[in-house]
Design a protein around this motif. Sequence first.
Motif, short mmCIF file in Angstrom:
data_model
loop_
_atom_site.label_atom_id
_atom_site.label_comp_id
_atom_site.label_asym_id
_atom_site.label_seq_id
_atom_site.Cartn_x
_atom_site.Cartn_y
_atom_site.Cartn_z
N ALA A 110 0.83 -1.21 0.00
CA ALA A 110 0.00 0.00 0.00
C ALA A 110 0.87 1.25 0.00
O ALA A 110 0.55 2.25 -0.68
N LYS A 169 2.21 1.87 -3.47
CA LYS A 169 1.15 2.35 -4.37
C LYS A 169 0.87 3.84 -4.14
O LYS A 169 0.70 4.60 -5.11
N PRO A 197 -7.86 -3.49 0.53
CA PRO A 197 -7.90 -3.53 -0.94
C PRO A 197 -8.71 -2.42 -1.60
O PRO A 197 -8.58 -2.20 -2.81
N ASP A 206 -7.00 0.17 -4.05
CA ASP A 206 -6.78 0.02 -5.49
C ASP A 206 -7.85 0.76 -6.29
O ASP A 206 -7.54 1.38 -7.32
N HIS A 228 -7.06 3.72 -8.99
CA HIS A 228 -7.51 3.63 -10.39
C HIS A 228 -8.34 4.86 -10.77
O HIS A 228 -8.24 5.35 -11.90
#
Length: 597
Positions: free
Chosen positions: A495, A498, A569, A572, A576
């Motif tokens: 994480a 990201k 999760p 994500d 995006h």
Amino acid sequence: MSNYQAPMRDMQFLLHEVFNAEKLWTTMPAVAELIDKDTADAILSEGAKLTAGVIAPLNRNSDEQGATWSNGEVTTPDGFAKAYQLYCEGGWGSLSGDPEHGGMGMPKMLQSFVEEMTQSASISFALYPMLTAGASLALSAHASEEMKQTYLENMYSGKWAGTMCLTEPHAGSDLGIMTAKAEALDDGSFALSGTKIFITGGEQDLTENIIHLVLAKIPGAPEGPRGISMFVVPKFLLNNDGSLGARNTVTCGSIEHKMGIKGSATCVMNFDTATGFLVGEENKGLNYMFTMMNYERLGMGIQGVGAAETSYQQAAEYAIERIQGRSATGVKSADKKADSLIVHPDVRKMLLTMRAFNEGGRCFSTYVAKQLDIVKFSADETEKQQAEALVALLTPVAKAFMTDMAYESCNLGQMVFGGHGYVREWGQEQLVRDVRIAQIYEGTNGIQALDLLGRKVVANKGKFLDVYFAEITTFIEQQANNQELTGFIAPLAGALEKLKAITVVIIAENADDKNMVGASATDYLAAFGLLSYAYMWALMAEQASKQSEHDFYQAKLYVGHFFIERLLPRIDGHIHAIEAGSKTLMEMPEGLFNYNH
């Protein structure tokens, strides 16, 4: 329902085990002799008794009855005056106040737990002392010694209340366009004129005087926010001996009829050449207000967690006691006509989501409170500078992400109750309505997201991020070989990478697309919040794994793994969305937003 019980064990776990507060306090001369483990636990215990036994039973009636207004006077709900008296007699309003003026000088890490208890018991009630504490903080930081001596002791004691008067009918988030003015008088005071709205506790029947902190502009001041000054405007002026004198020309024109927090008087305040006194220097008012706002915005996050904790406690109890249907894996309660709701996966998912966000939020608020304590009390200048950077970076996250997740949690709590969650007697629908405001006031969560990404990340090219990310990286490296944390460290590291990567993308694209920050801000804050909660859960898991044979620690690890596997999760999806850029948000012509075309 009023069966709230403070989560004492979790608070003690965070204070003494995760953050080892008593060791930290020994490094802070201003608090080292005031507080130790036993004193902290005693304060928490007494706070738990007050909030559960005195304040929580008032909450439902405060919603049913509400605050009322008549001819400029406000009456608070039945029981509030007596509870407020007990609250003040216990010294709760002075808990973190300046000891030189009657405060106890306790650290924010401890005070934040008492705040949460009070918010859990009744947001409407908690708002009255909360605003006084905020006003006291601003005066303590920026007023002259004479002004502190005049006001602080009575505000800490609860004899007098405090307010913050910022918003005007035409000026909400954009305070630079306010029109309230303050004209200098020959005696050194000022005559304030204008109207302020959404003033919590602007009028009430709990205290003998109300000390309004008012933002206004002195004629000739610079345009915009650089020309705002702060003034003390008492409801009753003071005689030379400090006793109450004449009524000032500040009045409550009405109170708002709101979706929730109905027991809290949200007032329209009219200043008709009211006598006021300048706080500090001219044109520094917004800076002074922001001293308090870091604490107040963390307080909003704590408010959210408080409401969500009450919702969880009630929903978990209901799910265990309510029988509906049978387990998919076979009968669990053969002596009953049905199994309890807790056997159903979706009910468990809702409860675990609530608990994961609540406990993650409580840990995060304690972490931010720790940074505030370091800034205020540490003797180490380097440590203070790092903490200041973390406070600047994390305050909008604490306010926005914590309240967003709290609103989600309260909605889930209502859903666990099914149809009973929609009727008033169970209290869940009130929690949903009450907690909704936390996402809106003290700067809407959208504004917080813009502050995080625009000011705290993009504007300084990630300087504040470096401090936070370095700390998380160090923790990951230290725990890399800890087999007990295998399920936490790799997801946390993923994480972190990201968020680092998408931050680089946003900073690069912002050079050519000035809408990039606005288009990305709320998703970025959500992703940042998820990373932060993952870090908090890893910190908690590290301690819990040492004593996993005990029920409390077992539960902590179960909930922590749920967060990592089922909630983290979400990051994500937010990333995006950011990668899509601003085009789909901005390309549709303005006129097409109107259906009448």
